[in-house]
Design a protein around this motif. Structure first.
Motif, PDB file in Angstrom:
ATOM      1  N   THR A 127       0.836  -1.200   0.000  1.00  0.00           N
ATOM      2  CA  THR A 127       0.000   0.000   0.000  1.00  0.00           C
ATOM      3  C   THR A 127       0.872   1.252   0.000  1.00  0.00           C
ATOM      4  O   THR A 127       0.632   2.198  -0.752  1.00  0.00           O
ATOM      5  N   LEU A 128       1.886   1.246   0.863  1.00  0.00           N
ATOM      6  CA  LEU A 128       2.714   2.449   1.010  1.00  0.00           C
ATOM      7  C   LEU A 128       3.449   2.795  -0.283  1.00  0.00           C
ATOM      8  O   LEU A 128       3.458   3.948  -0.716  1.00  0.00           O
ATOM      9  N   GLN A 129       4.044   1.788  -0.911  1.00  0.00           N
ATOM     10  CA  GLN A 129       4.774   2.086  -2.153  1.00  0.00           C
ATOM     11  C   GLN A 129       3.805   2.539  -3.246  1.00  0.00           C
ATOM     12  O   GLN A 129       4.107   3.467  -4.012  1.00  0.00           O
ATOM     13  N   ALA A 130       2.634   1.888  -3.312  1.00  0.00           N
ATOM     14  CA  ALA A 130       1.648   2.271  -4.336  1.00  0.00           C
ATOM     15  C   ALA A 130       1.223   3.728  -4.141  1.00  0.00           C
ATOM     16  O   ALA A 130       1.089   4.478  -5.119  1.00  0.00           O
ATOM     17  N   ILE A 131       1.033   4.143  -2.897  1.00  0.00           N
ATOM     18  CA  ILE A 131       0.634   5.536  -2.651  1.00  0.00           C
ATOM     19  C   ILE A 131       1.794   6.490  -2.978  1.00  0.00           C
ATOM     20  O   ILE A 131       1.583   7.559  -3.553  1.00  0.00           O
ATOM     21  N   PHE A 132       3.009   6.068  -2.614  1.00  0.00           N
ATOM     22  CA  PHE A 132       4.181   6.901  -2.939  1.00  0.00           C
ATOM     23  C   PHE A 132       4.259   7.125  -4.454  1.00  0.00           C
ATOM     24  O   PHE A 132       4.505   8.240  -4.925  1.00  0.00           O
ATOM     25  N   GLU A 133       4.014   6.068  -5.206  1.00  0.00           N
ATOM     26  CA  GLU A 133       4.052   6.191  -6.672  1.00  0.00           C
ATOM     27  C   GLU A 133       2.922   7.091  -7.176  1.00  0.00           C
ATOM     28  O   GLU A 133       3.097   7.873  -8.114  1.00  0.00           O
ATOM     29  N   TYR A 134       1.751   6.963  -6.543  1.00  0.00           N
ATOM     30  CA  TYR A 134       0.630   7.852  -6.888  1.00  0.00           C
ATOM     31  C   TYR A 134       1.000   9.309  -6.587  1.00  0.00           C
ATOM     32  O   TYR A 134       0.773  10.203  -7.408  1.00  0.00           O
ATOM     33  N   GLN A 135       1.570   9.556  -5.399  1.00  0.00           N
ATOM     34  CA  GLN A 135       1.977  10.924  -5.032  1.00  0.00           C
ATOM     35  C   GLN A 135       2.951  11.485  -6.072  1.00  0.00           C
ATOM     36  O   GLN A 135       2.859  12.657  -6.461  1.00  0.00           O
ATOM     37  N   THR A 136       3.875  10.621  -6.510  1.00  0.00           N
ATOM     38  CA  THR A 136       4.850  11.049  -7.502  1.00  0.00           C
ATOM     39  C   THR A 136       4.156  11.473  -8.794  1.00  0.00           C
ATOM     40  O   THR A 136       4.460  12.519  -9.373  1.00  0.00           O
ATOM     41  N   SER A 137       3.204  10.656  -9.250  1.00  0.00           N
ATOM     42  CA  SER A 137       2.491  10.975 -10.498  1.00  0.00           C
ATOM     43  C   SER A 137       1.733  12.290 -10.369  1.00  0.00           C
ATOM     44  O   SER A 137       1.716  13.102 -11.302  1.00  0.00           O
TER      45      SER A 137
END
Lengths: 441, 437
Positions: free
Chosen positions: B109-119
């Motif tokens: 979950t955390l990495q997926a959200i980090f990637e979303y934040q990046t986008s």
């Protein structure tokens, strides 16, 4: 610009790798107190994805969405019946959003009487969202300490009540898992100074079909559909936080609500007369509402009551199984959750609750809610929910007992836990100091 | 039906182990007078087959957007959702997980959200994005409150452009009832002039509610010259084509990101995105994921800057938000990873081209004129030139299984065209409009 697109296989592999690093209710027991991590039925997931629900546009004419409006109308009624109130708004998107909505409705009622008032009283055991919501509504927080029973002390409350008080916010059962036995006297005392009683419904799972906040004298309640009504937590959301209120407060609810024409039985959006206005775009988290409605239709009255009973029995079972190894703070019958303290382990072995929580990960269990409520030292708040099998509850008890023994024999294995997780303890201090919140190189 | 795993005889064993005779003994602290002495009056108790039939019959009472040819938008769009997105959302490790407070069990979950934040940061041109808000409307209201905090409560007035989504303006008004801010709605043209020493921020749409791409750069500059902040509420799909709000000087960028891989779902759950400059990071509402390392030096992710949040800071928190729309953010992150910058550009361009084609064909009927002269993306407003109300044509078109757009008033309709609309559907729609008029 965003990086180039990836092939479908690359995307699926990436998210499979991430999924493998995650833990959900399907992976194992998730005894997070006040979070009600019950099983998420799969039929709910299928039903909310039906084209007839998932592809509706919110501006479609009412004549083309009668099924959706019927679902919302019946869910409004069901939630009001379950909680003992007269009217329901489905608009709030989450529990905290429901708290906010209810408190703004209460504020509007006071304003209609000529004075918004100044303060809101909350117990020191309240969820953090309660005081934060009070601030967001422009009120000051006054905190009332719990007494030695872990409950609201009526005389203390009475001493705080006056005509500056807009509302009293109370979670019942409270976050110690205890039912507020003086609840009728509490709500009466609050009403005596012209204030309103708001029930934080985070712990409603304990009450289904047994007793109702409306019958206790509360004026408003928010419900977390993602707790009590089995909709998934989704790694943090989306949830839904409908608000139920008395007749007196119904005119202030955010619109639109769904009403039914008494003659031709058709459904329509209606906005209450003195509505506070919208708290969100459109009508609420409809996809979540479909799941909760499906769940209620599956269980019916008897299934809901049975679930609440089992939730209470399972919590008491764990409490009595763990009381020899851990300090159960209020060791009497609890509702759907209970709080125990790691104070004994801390004193005798220097092992903290955080260490024991991390060690549970090695045993394949998600830890309980820890360091909450704030009034309990080294708190562990345990809510098994009704859906866990007895074998799993027993395995959890075994793991906790082994950890208690490890605290005596080998505290270092707890200090350095977890050992078998995809990553081990993370450096949160550095994350706050040297902040990297996006990969922008 | 129920979802219990415990058998009746096990229940008895458990009551014995607890040391009580029956269940009622466990709830002895609940006063008799408030115990419910009857069954709840709700329907149900269906088995799964009955339940499925019942829910399907309810769903079939709706006319859904697979049966309609939809040109409706207004913040909720009929974009195509690639199959793989829902297969990702259905992975139980994601959707049955809690908020990632235990990072060792939640790296997915955390990495997926980090990637979303990046986008989101890349699209908006900002340095920091949070893990999501409920929807565009609440994201905008929270942004407005944040700009008051940024002035240390010295500036409390918000100037909101009249061309923002009307429902977003309604939500702003509700959030202003607390007295924490005052909201004044001003026409876009008058915004710069209206800014004074009490203006915490200006709020503008990009494109605005009726699809127009206004000159937000100049009003952002005016705001900054007068010591106020600028909040841009943007359709993120259009950010594939437009200059990023960050490059135009925006301090906060928010909006509705349902368009990225999330179904319309009758308007919810959507996805509020929230991005800001790094200067404002510590004032932001909601969860933020940060990168760090574990005790072995291995890379990992955690929720960071938690001292802003309600579970730590209680009444001094930046917001009361707890649950957010993480799973919708996961969908958006997966969608953006799959289509990529190149794919997003192509999708947005296709939408814009189809919208411009439909607009000019509707204009060539002689029944409409543009509601404004600004440039637009894939959503535009037309004014009906006929004598009667536009609603009559709208209703006729609905009967013919078109969802013709969103009526704004008696004479104006807001029309959105996504990549899903085929040339044939657009032609059929124009023909149907001619006949209906």
């Amino acid at each position: 610009m965003l990086p180039r697109g990836r092939s479908e296989l690359e995307v699926m592999r990436h998210y499979q790798e991430l999924a493998d690093l995650n833990f959900g209710v399907d992976s194992g027991m998730y005894p997070l107190g006040s979070c009600t991590m019950k099983y998420n039925p799969r039929i709910n997931e299928d039903m909310c994805r039906l084209d007839g629900f998932a592809t509706l546009h919110p501006t479609q004419p009412e004549s083309t969405v009668q099924g959706a409006l019927q679902l919302m109308f019946e869910l409004q009624s069901d939630l009001a019946e379950i909680s003992g109130f007269e009217a329901t708004t489905l608009q709030p998107a989450a529990g905290a959003h429901g708290e906010y909505t209810a408190l703004m409705v209460i504020r509007a009622a006071h304003v209609a009487h000529g004075d918004a008032r100044k303060v809101v009283i909350i117990p020191d055991t309240a969820h953090g969202t309660n005081p934060a919501t009070v601030t967001l509504c422009g009120y000051q927080v006054i905190s009332i300490p719990s007494d030695e029973r872990g409950l609201v002390e009526l005389s203390e409350l009475k001493a705080m009540l006056n005509e500056d008080v807009a509302a009293f916010m109370l979670t019942n059962p409270n976050t110690l898992g205890l039912f507020e036995t003086d609840i009728l006297k509490i709500t009466e005392a609050v009403h005596a100074v012209g204030a309103y009683c708001f029930c934080d419904g985070a712990n409603l799972n304990a009450l289904l079909g047994i007793t109702r906040p409306g019958d206790m004298g509360f004026d408003a309640l928010h419900i977390n559909l993602h707790k009590t009504f089995s909709t998934p937590h989704g790694g943090g959301g989306p949830g839904a936080g409908p608000v139920c209120v008395t007749d007196e407060l119904a005119e202030f609810l955010p619109g639109p609500l769904v009403g039914q024409d008494p003659e031709d039985r058709t459904y329509h959006f209606i906005t209450p007369q003195n509505s506070i206005g919208r708290v969100k775009s459109w009508y609420g988290n409809f996809g979540v509402l479909v799941r909760a409605y499906t769940y209620i239709r599956a269980l019916g009255a008897s299934g809901l009551r049975l679930s609440a009973e089992q939730a209470v029995i399972s919590a008491n079972y764990l409490r009595t199984q763990l009381r020899d190894e851990f300090n159960v703070v209020h060791d009497r019958a609890c509702m759907h959750e209970f709080v125990m303290s790691g104070s004994r382990q801390k004193k005798e072995s220097g092992v903290r609750t955080l260490d024991m929580a991390k060690r549970l990960l090695d045993y394949g269990f998600h830890p309980p809610t820890i360091y909450f409520p704030l009034v309990v030292e080294e708190a562990m708040m345990i809510e098994p929910t009704e859906t866990e099998p007895l074998e799993t509850l027993d395995a959890f008890v075994d793991a906790m007992k082994r950890i208690a023994q490890e605290a005596i024999d080998d505290p270092e294995i707890l200090h350095s836990a977890p050992h078998d997780t995809p990553v081990r303890r993370l450096d949160e201090a550095t994350a706050c100091r040297n902040i990297i919140v996006a990969d922008l190189d | 039906m129920d979802y219990l795993s415990i058998q009746p005889e096990q229940r008895t064993l458990m009551l014995d182990a607890i040391g009580v005779a029956d269940f009622d003994e466990l709830i002895g602290e609940i006063p008799e007078s408030i115990r419910l002495d009857r069954e709840l009056e709700i329907g149900g108790g269906l088995d799964e087959l009955e339940l499925s039939r019942f829910m399907r019959s309810l769903a079939s009472k709706n006319i859904n957007c697979t049966q309609l040819i939809s040109f409706a938008g207004a913040g909720c769009y009929d974009h195509y959702i690639p199959s793989c997105i829902d297969h990702i959302l259905r992975k139980p490790e994601f959707f049955t997980a809690y908020t990632p407070y235990q990072p060792e069990f939640s790296q997915g979950t955390l990495q997926a959200i980090f990637e979303y934040q990046t986008s989101i940061c890349i699209l908006t041109g900002m340095q920091v994005a949070n893990a999501s808000m409920y929807d565009g409307a609440t994201a905008l209201a929270e942004a407005a409150l944040m700009t008051v905090r940024a002035s240390r409560n010295k500036r409390t007035e918000i100037l909101a452009s009249q061309t923002l989504h009307p429902q977003y303006l309604e939500v702003l008004d509700t959030y202003a009832l607390s007295g924490l801010m005052q909201v004044r709605v001003v026409s876009f043209e008058d915004l710069a002039e209206a800014i004074d020493e009490n203006t915490a921020s200006i709020l503008v749409g990009y494109p605005n509610f009726i699809g127009a791409i206004e000159n937000i750069a100049s009003v952002i500059t005016s705001a900054h010259e007068k010591g106020s902040l600028a909040v841009v509420c943007a359709n993120p799909m259009m950010l594939a084509l437009l200059d990023s709000p960050g490059s135009l000087g925006a301090d906060i960028v928010v909006g509705e990101a349902q368009c990225f891989g999330n179904p319309q779902s009758f308007g919810g759950p959507g996805l509020g995105y929230f991005a800001a400059t790094d200067k404002l990071m510590r004032l932001m509402p909601g969860r933020i994921v940060g990168r760090t390392t574990d005790v072995d030096g291995k890379d990992g992710f955690v929720l960071t800057l938690s001292t802003r949040e309600q579970h730590i800071r209680r009444e001094k928190a930046t917001s009361n938000i707890c649950s957010n729309h993480a799973l919708n953010a996961l969908a958006a992150g997966a969608y953006l990873r799959y289509v990529g910058g190149d794919g997003l550009l192509e999708i947005a361009l296709t939408c814009v081209q189809k919208a411009h084609r439909l607009s000019s064909e509707l204009m060539s009927t002689g029944l409409f004129e543009p509601a404004y002269e600004d440039e637009y993306g894939y959503e535009f407003a037309l004014t009906y030139l006929g004598e009667h109300k536009l609603e009559k044509i709208y209703n006729t078109l609905v009967e013919q299984r078109f969802l013709p757009g969103v009526l704004i008033d008696d004479k104006t309709i807001l029309i959105a065209v996504t990549e899903k609309r085929t040339e044939e559907e657009i032609d059929a729609f124009v023909k149907a409009v001619r006949h209906a008029a």
